[in-house]
Design a protein around this motif. Structure first.
Motif, PDB file in Angstrom:
ATOM      1  N   ALA A 128       0.857  -1.124   0.023  1.00  0.00           N
ATOM      2  CA  ALA A 128       0.028  -0.038   0.027  1.00  0.00           C
ATOM      3  C   ALA A 128       0.751   1.078  -0.036  1.00  0.00           C
ATOM      4  O   ALA A 128       2.088   1.223   0.226  1.00  0.00           O
ATOM      5  CB  ALA A 128      -0.818  -0.029   1.035  1.00  0.00           C
ATOM      6  N   ARG A 129       0.284   2.385  -0.570  1.00  0.00           N
ATOM      7  CA  ARG A 129       1.105   3.603  -0.374  1.00  0.00           C
ATOM      8  C   ARG A 129       1.704   3.773   0.947  1.00  0.00           C
ATOM      9  O   ARG A 129       1.294   3.780   2.118  1.00  0.00           O
ATOM     10  CB  ARG A 129       0.072   4.902  -0.460  1.00  0.00           C
ATOM     11  N   GLY A 130       3.027   4.492   0.868  1.00  0.00           N
ATOM     12  CA  GLY A 130       3.726   4.679   2.293  1.00  0.00           C
ATOM     13  C   GLY A 130       4.731   3.438   2.531  1.00  0.00           C
ATOM     14  O   GLY A 130       5.698   3.599   3.294  1.00  0.00           O
TER      15      GLY A 130
ATOM     16  N   THR B  10      14.434  -1.108  -4.987  1.00  0.00           N
ATOM     17  CA  THR B  10      13.642  -0.791  -3.546  1.00  0.00           C
ATOM     18  C   THR B  10      13.221   0.534  -3.825  1.00  0.00           C
ATOM     19  O   THR B  10      13.882   1.515  -4.006  1.00  0.00           O
ATOM     20  CB  THR B  10      14.623  -0.837  -2.628  1.00  0.00           C
ATOM     21  N   VAL B  11      11.843   0.724  -3.591  1.00  0.00           N
ATOM     22  CA  VAL B  11      11.382   1.959  -3.912  1.00  0.00           C
ATOM     23  C   VAL B  11      10.026   2.108  -2.422  1.00  0.00           C
ATOM     24  O   VAL B  11       9.544   0.914  -2.037  1.00  0.00           O
ATOM     25  CB  VAL B  11      10.496   2.105  -4.950  1.00  0.00           C
ATOM     26  N   VAL B  12       9.922   3.229  -2.295  1.00  0.00           N
ATOM     27  CA  VAL B  12       8.939   3.773  -1.411  1.00  0.00           C
ATOM     28  C   VAL B  12       7.669   3.762  -2.184  1.00  0.00           C
ATOM     29  O   VAL B  12       7.562   4.982  -3.005  1.00  0.00           O
ATOM     30  CB  VAL B  12       9.240   4.691  -0.450  1.00  0.00           C
ATOM     31  N   LEU B  13       6.417   3.170  -1.974  1.00  0.00           N
ATOM     32  CA  LEU B  13       5.185   3.569  -2.983  1.00  0.00           C
ATOM     33  C   LEU B  13       4.724   4.825  -2.658  1.00  0.00           C
ATOM     34  O   LEU B  13       4.642   5.262  -1.349  1.00  0.00           O
ATOM     35  CB  LEU B  13       4.233   2.358  -2.517  1.00  0.00           C
ATOM     36  N   GLY B  14       4.409   5.503  -3.509  1.00  0.00           N
ATOM     37  CA  GLY B  14       3.610   6.758  -3.474  1.00  0.00           C
ATOM     38  C   GLY B  14       4.546   8.166  -3.661  1.00  0.00           C
ATOM     39  O   GLY B  14       4.288   9.213  -3.232  1.00  0.00           O
ATOM     40  N   THR B  15       5.953   7.822  -3.601  1.00  0.00           N
ATOM     41  CA  THR B  15       6.937   8.521  -3.945  1.00  0.00           C
ATOM     42  C   THR B  15       7.358   8.919  -5.518  1.00  0.00           C
ATOM     43  O   THR B  15       8.075   9.924  -5.714  1.00  0.00           O
ATOM     44  CB  THR B  15       8.055   8.507  -3.194  1.00  0.00           C
TER      45      THR B  15
ATOM     46  N   LEU C 153       8.407   4.841  -9.025  1.00  0.00           N
ATOM     47  CA  LEU C 153       7.916   3.827 -10.007  1.00  0.00           C
ATOM     48  C   LEU C 153       7.285   4.657 -11.122  1.00  0.00           C
ATOM     49  O   LEU C 153       6.139   5.636 -10.543  1.00  0.00           O
ATOM     50  CB  LEU C 153       7.060   2.799  -9.329  1.00  0.00           C
ATOM     51  N   MET C 154       7.099   4.167 -12.023  1.00  0.00           N
ATOM     52  CA  MET C 154       5.936   4.684 -13.374  1.00  0.00           C
ATOM     53  C   MET C 154       4.477   4.197 -12.665  1.00  0.00           C
ATOM     54  O   MET C 154       4.243   3.102 -11.948  1.00  0.00           O
ATOM     55  CB  MET C 154       6.143   3.942 -14.432  1.00  0.00           C
ATOM     56  N   PRO C 155       3.699   5.276 -12.711  1.00  0.00           N
ATOM     57  CA  PRO C 155       2.434   5.083 -12.226  1.00  0.00           C
ATOM     58  C   PRO C 155       1.761   3.831 -12.413  1.00  0.00           C
ATOM     59  O   PRO C 155       1.097   3.133 -11.575  1.00  0.00           O
ATOM     60  CB  PRO C 155       1.665   6.191 -12.690  1.00  0.00           C
ATOM     61  N   ALA C 156       1.665   3.218 -13.611  1.00  0.00           N
ATOM     62  CA  ALA C 156       0.964   1.973 -14.018  1.00  0.00           C
ATOM     63  C   ALA C 156       1.674   0.748 -13.348  1.00  0.00           C
ATOM     64  O   ALA C 156       0.933   0.125 -12.761  1.00  0.00           O
ATOM     65  CB  ALA C 156       1.261   1.780 -15.564  1.00  0.00           C
ATOM     66  N   ALA C 157       3.147   0.886 -13.022  1.00  0.00           N
ATOM     67  CA  ALA C 157       3.717  -0.295 -12.380  1.00  0.00           C
ATOM     68  C   ALA C 157       3.113  -0.204 -10.907  1.00  0.00           C
ATOM     69  O   ALA C 157       3.045  -1.150 -10.224  1.00  0.00           O
ATOM     70  CB  ALA C 157       5.185   0.049 -12.494  1.00  0.00           C
ATOM     71  N   GLU C 158       3.232   1.061 -10.455  1.00  0.00           N
ATOM     72  CA  GLU C 158       2.862   1.370  -8.944  1.00  0.00           C
ATOM     73  C   GLU C 158       1.549   0.856  -8.826  1.00  0.00           C
ATOM     74  O   GLU C 158       1.102  -0.044  -7.732  1.00  0.00           O
ATOM     75  CB  GLU C 158       2.942   2.872  -8.378  1.00  0.00           C
TER      76      GLU C 158
ATOM     77  N   LYS D  52       6.720   1.025   7.986  1.00  0.00           N
ATOM     78  CA  LYS D  52       7.292   1.799   9.186  1.00  0.00           C
ATOM     79  C   LYS D  52       6.743   1.301  10.324  1.00  0.00           C
ATOM     80  O   LYS D  52       5.382   1.264  10.529  1.00  0.00           O
ATOM     81  CB  LYS D  52       7.239   3.122   8.947  1.00  0.00           C
ATOM     82  N   GLN D  53       7.645   1.122  11.247  1.00  0.00           N
ATOM     83  CA  GLN D  53       6.967   0.718  12.547  1.00  0.00           C
ATOM     84  C   GLN D  53       7.247   1.799  13.657  1.00  0.00           C
ATOM     85  O   GLN D  53       8.430   2.270  13.648  1.00  0.00           O
ATOM     86  CB  GLN D  53       7.595  -0.636  13.039  1.00  0.00           C
ATOM     87  N   PRO D  54       6.063   2.247  14.192  1.00  0.00           N
ATOM     88  CA  PRO D  54       6.133   3.341  15.286  1.00  0.00           C
ATOM     89  C   PRO D  54       7.182   3.120  16.209  1.00  0.00           C
ATOM     90  O   PRO D  54       7.448   1.810  16.810  1.00  0.00           O
ATOM     91  CB  PRO D  54       4.872   3.412  15.536  1.00  0.00           C
TER      92      PRO D  54
END
Length: 324
Positions: free
Chosen positions: A55-57, A82-87, A90-95, A139-141
């Motif tokens: 999911a995003r983030g 390695t990428v963070v989703l929503g940043t 990645l190309m939008p279609a791949a994300e 991410k874990q708080p």
């Protein structure tokens, strides 16, 4: 402000020292300090593997490759990326295709290239992309405590908060100085005597008016509706632009005249230091800043800053800390 330096009018300075001004400083609220400290626990929180769907983030590690008619597309293959989703990494279609999948899953999606793609042989064609998702992390708080403060170089969480508080205080003081400097320069400009070129003022007012019309056109809004919302008229809007053009011209003249009268100069080292500051401020390579801003433009900006500092140092300032 378009102004030929060789055509600047003769200026007689009026009062520019001992100007009266109330300098207002925003207080640093404890709520703001707590909020920034809490934000640090989120931004500095570690990523850890999860069994959840992407999911995003979240951070993912994946393999990625494109195919056209079953054959690999040259230079499309990426492994262990390695990428963070929503940043936007990645190309939008791949994300979009990654969302909803878990670590260990492989899947495909179709993508149709734009009709005029930068690679002509791919223009308008539909390709198939294969993705293997190796890891999904979230991410874990972490608690806002002394242990967390130590990871940032502070002995205690109270020391961390005090650092945040002091940083905000300096920022608020600097902002109050910027406002005071600009206001005092405006006063000095209003007090000087000069025969201003009305044609240049009209030209700048018309330029701003045309720019406003273009912004309104792009927003699909008419000048009539704009004026109605602001309870004004086109003539009044242009008159405001005309007054602003005069204020800017007077400020330019005041900077030059005060710098000359007070022997305020800018060295090459100060110009270079400003390039470095702008590079850090905008997170942009210094070379790019230098390509955009000439040395004369930067020197002029630094001169204005130094003149404003002079005006503050020689004004009758009343500093007031505003209420929260």
């Amino acid at each position: 402000m378009e102004q030929n330096a060789n055509a600047l009018p003769k200026v007689t300075l009026g009062q520019y020292k001992g100007l009266e001004f109330t300098r207002r400083v925003r207080p640093v609220s404890e709520k703001a300090v707590e909020l920034e400290a809490s934000n640090l626990t989120r931004t500095r929180a570690p990523f850890e593997p999860v069994e959840k769907s992407a999911a995003r983030g979240m951070r993912v590690t994946l393999d990625f490759e494109g195919f056209m008619d079953g054959a690999p597309i040259p230079e499309s293959k990426m492994e262990n990326v390695t990428v963070v989703l929503g940043t936007g990494q990645l190309m939008p279609a791949a994300e979009d295709a990654v969302y909803g999948h878990k670590a260990g899953e492989s899947f495909r999606f179709d993508f149709t290239y734009p009709a005029e793609f930068r690679v002509p042989e791919l223009s308008g064609k539909t390709a198939q992309f294969a993705i293997t998702l190796h890891t999904v992390e979230q991410k874990q708080p972490v608690p806002l405590d002394d242990a967390f403060a130590k990871t940032l170089g502070f002995d205690t969480v109270d020391a961390l908060k005090e650092s945040i508080r002091e940083k905000k205080r300096r920022s608020h003081e600097a902002n109050a100085d910027r406002i005071a400097g600009a206001a005092l320069l405006g006063m000095a400009g209003a007090n000087l005597t000069a025969e201003l070129d009305n044609a240049i003022l009209d030209q700048n007012a018309d330029h701003d008016m045309n720019a406003l019309r273009e912004r309104l056109r792009r927003s699909k809004m008419t000048m009539e509706l704009y004026c109605k919302a602001g309870q004004t008229t086109p003539d009044e809007v242009r008159a405001a632009f005309r007054r602003d053009a005069e204020r800017k011209m007077r400020s330019i003249l005041a900077v030059q005249a005060i710098a000359k009268a007070e022997q305020i100069t800018v060295s090459n080292a100060e110009v270079d230091a400003e390039y470095v500051r702008l590079s850090k401020l905008h997170d942009t390579p210094e070379a790019e800043i230098r390509n955009v801003l000439s040395r004369d433009a930067v020197a002029s900006a630094v001169t204005t800053q130094k003149v404003q500092r002079f005006l503050i140092d020689h004004a009758n300032i009343t500093s007031v800390v505003e209420k929260e």
